[in-house]
Design a protein around this motif. Structure first.
Motif, PDB file in Angstrom:
ATOM      1  N   GLY A 267      32.223 -75.625  64.594  1.00 40.70           N
ATOM      2  CA  GLY A 267      31.663 -76.785  65.049  1.00 40.70           C
ATOM      3  C   GLY A 267      32.567 -77.322  66.064  1.00 40.70           C
TER       4      GLY A 267
ATOM      5  N   THR B 219      35.337 -80.787  66.516  1.00 43.29           N
ATOM      6  CA  THR B 219      36.158 -81.507  65.841  1.00 43.29           C
ATOM      7  C   THR B 219      36.524 -82.779  66.641  1.00 43.29           C
TER       8      THR B 219
ATOM      9  N   TYR C  58      22.509 -79.623  65.136  1.00 46.49           N
ATOM     10  CA  TYR C  58      23.788 -79.887  64.374  1.00 46.49           C
ATOM     11  C   TYR C  58      23.087 -81.228  63.739  1.00 46.49           C
ATOM     12  N   TRP C  59      23.663 -81.655  62.562  1.00 45.84           N
ATOM     13  CA  TRP C  59      23.711 -82.758  61.745  1.00 45.84           C
ATOM     14  C   TRP C  59      25.241 -83.242  61.618  1.00 45.84           C
ATOM     15  N   TYR C  60      25.339 -84.426  62.170  1.00 46.98           N
ATOM     16  CA  TYR C  60      26.647 -85.134  61.882  1.00 46.98           C
ATOM     17  C   TYR C  60      26.348 -86.423  61.055  1.00 46.98           C
ATOM     18  N   GLN C  61      27.409 -86.773  60.405  1.00 46.02           N
ATOM     19  CA  GLN C  61      27.536 -88.063  59.802  1.00 46.02           C
ATOM     20  C   GLN C  61      29.001 -88.759  60.373  1.00 46.02           C
ATOM     21  N   GLN C  62      28.468 -90.022  60.769  1.00 48.38           N
ATOM     22  CA  GLN C  62      29.441 -90.834  61.567  1.00 48.38           C
ATOM     23  C   GLN C  62      29.385 -92.278  60.851  1.00 48.38           C
TER      24      GLN C  62
ATOM     25  N   PRO D 167      32.350 -88.581  64.423  1.00 51.72           N
ATOM     26  CA  PRO D 167      31.480 -87.942  63.762  1.00 51.72           C
ATOM     27  C   PRO D 167      32.011 -86.733  62.964  1.00 51.72           C
ATOM     28  N   GLN D 168      31.426 -86.342  61.666  1.00 49.54           N
ATOM     29  CA  GLN D 168      32.015 -85.357  60.886  1.00 49.54           C
ATOM     30  C   GLN D 168      30.472 -84.356  60.591  1.00 49.54           C
ATOM     31  N   LEU D 169      30.785 -83.146  60.927  1.00 50.00           N
ATOM     32  CA  LEU D 169      29.708 -82.122  60.682  1.00 50.00           C
ATOM     33  C   LEU D 169      29.267 -82.161  59.414  1.00 50.00           C
TER      34      LEU D 169
ATOM     35  N   TYR E 279      24.840 -77.196  60.331  1.00 49.13           N
ATOM     36  CA  TYR E 279      24.067 -76.675  61.436  1.00 49.13           C
ATOM     37  C   TYR E 279      23.270 -75.505  61.463  1.00 49.13           C
TER      38      TYR E 279
ATOM     39  N   TYR F 112      23.500 -91.269  61.076  1.00 48.61           N
ATOM     40  CA  TYR F 112      23.394 -89.902  60.898  1.00 48.61           C
ATOM     41  C   TYR F 112      23.032 -89.241  62.420  1.00 48.61           C
TER      42      TYR F 112
END
Lengths: 114, 113
Positions: free
Chosen positions: A101, A103, B33-37, B43-45, B48, B90
């Motif tokens: 993914g 970074t 993709y889903w990310y958490q911020q 953002p952090q994955l 996906y 999110y």
């Protein structure tokens, strides 16, 4: 492992002045590098990207970035900022292995004042 | 062309409640993709998908978080028994498998009190 470092958490600049945002990356292979911008209460928008070729890439709204393999850097620049450039800017790396993914760096918050 | 659409834009929960976030990717994008911020962070994955298959969910807190993409188009991220530490935005993003550019939605902001 891959990582991105943005050493400046906040940058304040006068309208019309130049801007440089620093980005250093760590990756053993050939990276895809991006700069994304996040305006208040909005999603992330792509400014520019680099994979190969001319190390200076042009993006939207007058932004450009320069890739340096020797310095492992991908700094973003703009010659003359406008108040609307106030936002958070993220340097982003994607390795050859898509499964890893993106970074993200921690971001640099830019405030432009009159 | 429509961008990535997310809903709801905001949610406020008490600890222990559940919430679901919905994402409609750009038409034709097979990767989602889903990310958490968290606030003031990058953002952090979380997870996906390629089509309906989960490719990587190693960062998804599996005991309370789940994500599905049953028909390879829209996706839902669900948080059960929310905790204050889940407070974050999110973000959903989509791309072509062959592409390297992700397109992000505006995000769903979650506050857990």
């Amino acid at each position: 492992a891959q990582s991105v470092t943005q050493p400046d958490a906040r940058v304040t600049v006068s309208e019309g002045a130049s801007l440089q945002l620093r980005c250093k990356y760590s990756y053993s292979g050939t990276p895809y590098l991006f700069w994304y911008v996040q305006y208040p209460r909005q999603g992330l928008q792509l400014l520019l990207k680099y994979y190969s070729g001319d190390p200076v890439v042009q993006g939207v709204n007058g932004f450009e970035a320069e890739f340096s393999k020797s310095n492992s850097s991908f700094h973003l620049r703009k010659a003359s900022v406008h108040w609307s450039d106030s936002a958070v800017y993220f340097c982003v790396l994607r390795g050859d292995n898509y499964a890893q993914g993106l970074t993200f760096g921690l971001g640099t918050r830019v405030s432009v004042f009159p | 062309e429509a961008g990535v659409t997310q809903s709801p834009r905001y949610a406020v929960l008490q600890e222990g409640q559940a919430v679901s976030f919905w994402c409609d990717p750009i038409s034709g994008h097979d990767t989602l993709y889903w990310y958490q911020q968290p606030r003031d962070q990058g953002p952090q994955l979380l997870v996906y998908f390629r089509d309906e298959a989960v490719i990587d969910n190693s960062q998804l807190p599996s005991d309370r978080f789940s994500a599905v993409r049953p028909k390879g188009t829209n996706s839902t991220l669900k948080i059960q028994s929310a905790k204050q530490g889940d407070t974050a935005t999110y973000l959903c993003a989509s791309s072509f498998t062959s592409g390297n550019t992700l397109y992000f939605g505006e995000g769903s902001r979650l506050i857990v009190v």
